[in-house]
Design a protein around this motif. Sequence first.
Motif, PDB file in Angstrom:
ATOM      1  N   UNK A  31       0.809  -1.221   0.000  1.00  0.00           N
ATOM      2  CA  UNK A  31       0.000   0.000   0.000  1.00  0.00           C
ATOM      3  C   UNK A  31       0.830   1.252   0.000  1.00  0.00           C
ATOM      4  N   UNK A  32       2.024   1.187  -0.642  1.00  0.00           N
ATOM      5  CA  UNK A  32       2.950   2.324  -0.645  1.00  0.00           C
ATOM      6  C   UNK A  32       2.948   3.104  -1.954  1.00  0.00           C
ATOM      7  N   UNK A  33       2.092   2.708  -2.904  1.00  0.00           N
ATOM      8  CA  UNK A  33       2.028   3.398  -4.180  1.00  0.00           C
ATOM      9  C   UNK A  33       3.156   3.040  -5.124  1.00  0.00           C
ATOM     10  N   UNK A  34       4.014   2.110  -4.758  1.00  0.00           N
ATOM     11  CA  UNK A  34       5.155   1.726  -5.591  1.00  0.00           C
ATOM     12  C   UNK A  34       5.155   0.231  -5.904  1.00  0.00           C
ATOM     13  N   UNK A  35       4.790  -0.560  -4.914  1.00  0.00           N
ATOM     14  CA  UNK A  35       4.828  -2.015  -5.038  1.00  0.00           C
ATOM     15  C   UNK A  35       3.590  -2.530  -5.772  1.00  0.00           C
ATOM     16  N   UNK A  36       3.747  -3.540  -6.611  1.00  0.00           N
ATOM     17  CA  UNK A  36       2.601  -4.193  -7.254  1.00  0.00           C
ATOM     18  C   UNK A  36       1.928  -5.091  -6.213  1.00  0.00           C
ATOM     19  N   UNK A  37       0.745  -4.688  -5.784  1.00  0.00           N
ATOM     20  CA  UNK A  37       0.029  -5.404  -4.730  1.00  0.00           C
ATOM     21  C   UNK A  37      -1.022  -6.365  -5.273  1.00  0.00           C
ATOM     22  N   UNK A  38      -1.014  -6.631  -6.555  1.00  0.00           N
ATOM     23  CA  UNK A  38      -2.057  -7.455  -7.168  1.00  0.00           C
ATOM     24  C   UNK A  38      -2.141  -8.835  -6.537  1.00  0.00           C
ATOM     25  N   UNK A  39      -1.020  -9.536  -6.468  1.00  0.00           N
ATOM     26  CA  UNK A  39      -1.031 -10.922  -5.981  1.00  0.00           C
ATOM     27  C   UNK A  39      -1.471 -10.994  -4.532  1.00  0.00           C
ATOM     28  N   UNK A  40      -1.020 -10.048  -3.707  1.00  0.00           N
ATOM     29  CA  UNK A  40      -1.387 -10.075  -2.286  1.00  0.00           C
ATOM     30  C   UNK A  40      -2.890  -9.913  -2.101  1.00  0.00           C
ATOM     31  N   UNK A  41      -3.500  -8.985  -2.836  1.00  0.00           N
ATOM     32  CA  UNK A  41      -4.941  -8.761  -2.700  1.00  0.00           C
ATOM     33  C   UNK A  41      -5.719  -9.980  -3.207  1.00  0.00           C
ATOM     34  N   UNK A  42      -5.290 -10.542  -4.319  1.00  0.00           N
ATOM     35  CA  UNK A  42      -5.982 -11.704  -4.865  1.00  0.00           C
ATOM     36  C   UNK A  42      -5.843 -12.918  -3.946  1.00  0.00           C
ATOM     37  N   UNK A  43      -4.693 -13.088  -3.337  1.00  0.00           N
ATOM     38  CA  UNK A  43      -4.514 -14.210  -2.414  1.00  0.00           C
ATOM     39  C   UNK A  43      -5.394 -14.056  -1.173  1.00  0.00           C
ATOM     40  N   UNK A  44      -5.518 -12.819  -0.680  1.00  0.00           N
ATOM     41  CA  UNK A  44      -6.412 -12.577   0.458  1.00  0.00           C
ATOM     42  C   UNK A  44      -7.851 -12.897   0.063  1.00  0.00           C
ATOM     43  N   UNK A  45      -8.249 -12.494  -1.140  1.00  0.00           N
ATOM     44  CA  UNK A  45      -9.599 -12.790  -1.620  1.00  0.00           C
ATOM     45  C   UNK A  45      -9.844 -14.298  -1.706  1.00  0.00           C
ATOM     46  N   UNK A  46      -8.903 -15.031  -2.266  1.00  0.00           N
ATOM     47  CA  UNK A  46      -9.092 -16.473  -2.439  1.00  0.00           C
ATOM     48  C   UNK A  46      -9.274 -17.177  -1.096  1.00  0.00           C
ATOM     49  N   UNK A  47      -8.497 -16.762  -0.088  1.00  0.00           N
ATOM     50  CA  UNK A  47      -8.639 -17.374   1.228  1.00  0.00           C
ATOM     51  C   UNK A  47      -9.983 -17.014   1.855  1.00  0.00           C
ATOM     52  N   UNK A  48     -10.382 -15.744   1.731  1.00  0.00           N
ATOM     53  CA  UNK A  48     -11.672 -15.326   2.280  1.00  0.00           C
ATOM     54  C   UNK A  48     -12.819 -16.044   1.585  1.00  0.00           C
ATOM     55  N   UNK A  49     -12.689 -16.241   0.285  1.00  0.00           N
ATOM     56  CA  UNK A  49     -13.750 -16.881  -0.503  1.00  0.00           C
ATOM     57  C   UNK A  49     -13.952 -18.337  -0.091  1.00  0.00           C
ATOM     58  N   UNK A  50     -12.892 -18.965   0.416  1.00  0.00           N
ATOM     59  CA  UNK A  50     -12.985 -20.370   0.847  1.00  0.00           C
ATOM     60  C   UNK A  50     -13.560 -20.516   2.253  1.00  0.00           C
ATOM     61  N   UNK A  51     -13.702 -19.392   2.968  1.00  0.00           N
ATOM     62  CA  UNK A  51     -14.174 -19.448   4.346  1.00  0.00           C
ATOM     63  C   UNK A  51     -15.628 -19.920   4.403  1.00  0.00           C
ATOM     64  N   UNK A  52     -15.926 -20.776   5.374  1.00  0.00           N
ATOM     65  CA  UNK A  52     -17.287 -21.269   5.536  1.00  0.00           C
ATOM     66  C   UNK A  52     -18.162 -20.309   6.332  1.00  0.00           C
ATOM     67  N   UNK A  53     -17.549 -19.244   6.898  1.00  0.00           N
ATOM     68  CA  UNK A  53     -18.303 -18.214   7.601  1.00  0.00           C
ATOM     69  C   UNK A  53     -18.159 -16.889   6.865  1.00  0.00           C
ATOM     70  N   UNK A  54     -19.071 -15.965   7.144  1.00  0.00           N
ATOM     71  CA  UNK A  54     -19.009 -14.651   6.507  1.00  0.00           C
ATOM     72  C   UNK A  54     -17.627 -14.048   6.702  1.00  0.00           C
TER      73      UNK A  54
END
Length: 394
Positions: A31-54
Amino acid sequence: MEGIWIWMLIMAMVAGNHAAEFNVLKFGAKGDGKTDDSAAILNAWKEACKSSEASTVVIPKGTYMVGSMAIQGPCQAPIAILAEKVRFVAPIDPARLTSHNGWFNFQGIDKFSLQGGRFDGQGEITWHENNCAAGKCGSMPINLSFHQITNSVIHSITSFDSKQFHINVLSCTNVTFQRIRISSPHESLNTDGMHIARSSGINLTQADIKTGDDCVSVGDGSEQVNIEDMWCGPGHGIAIGSLGQYNNEEPVIGITVKNCTLTNTVNGVRLMTRPASSTEGIARDLHFKDIVMDNVTTPILIDQEYCPYNLCDTKVPSRVKISDVSFEDIRGTSASKLAVKLRCSKGVPCENVVLSNIKLAYQGSDGAATSECANVKPILKGEMFPPACEVSST
């Protein structure tokens, strides 16, 4: 509408303390405006999407440089992205956005909430490629695409300087967009604020849209779409269509636009169909109510001879049937002398078109506002200025 607010309350709970949290910083985002954060955000999404709770994907305050984002379901439980005080920045070069649909692509998700986020498309250098009138119709990335999203709420987001459309809504059901801000200059060609097609139960409320094309465009297959409390301008106004260009287009039914203000727009509220339509079509139950026009060119328009770039046969009438249309309590100022233009198809004339309490004043010095009709006999109610148009058949 009661069901919408109940669902928004549920989404607020999902985004709060009742949900499992997946913070993108724990997945390596900077979140520094320089680093490509694409993979980190997508990985967080994939883990959240697999969660059995909200679950909630939490994106803390910062500037996140990201490329193509495929945010996909189905997920195991209701899911939210919380991105308050967050700026997402796209690559300037469109070739670095590898997804077919563009930049942020949300697909196949049920019970989804997106809250917050400024999506900066950095589109300025690409707008000249969108000039279809000059023979340049490049397919540029869209800032946010929503495809097959159901029972969801998109809340308090900003789309800025998209390379093409800002928001595209396709094959979605029961989705509310609230407190949406869209901004790009009037010279940003082909940057529709929101395009809706083949979707039902779409609500757009409390939107502020400034762009170089239609503030909102409604395409084929749209049913039960409600647009309310919107400010539009600059831009090309609010459009249903154009319809009749492609084979197998689906009907447009049940569109309501109310309590909106349009300022310095190229058009006001308009319905557009192509002459020499590919197939027969239907557009009905279309209602425009309580709309303020401020220096708008042609505030009320039905154009069934819409032919951009002269690429159609205007001698062959449109085959799209327009019926059950109302323009009610529309007031303000027209930038052109022709304030009301209802030009329907000679092949399938418009039916049951109502004009009620129209008060539009022409701002020029060469006479008063006028109106024009063809192939339609409008039903007139209440005050009518300019005076009701002469009806002709062409």
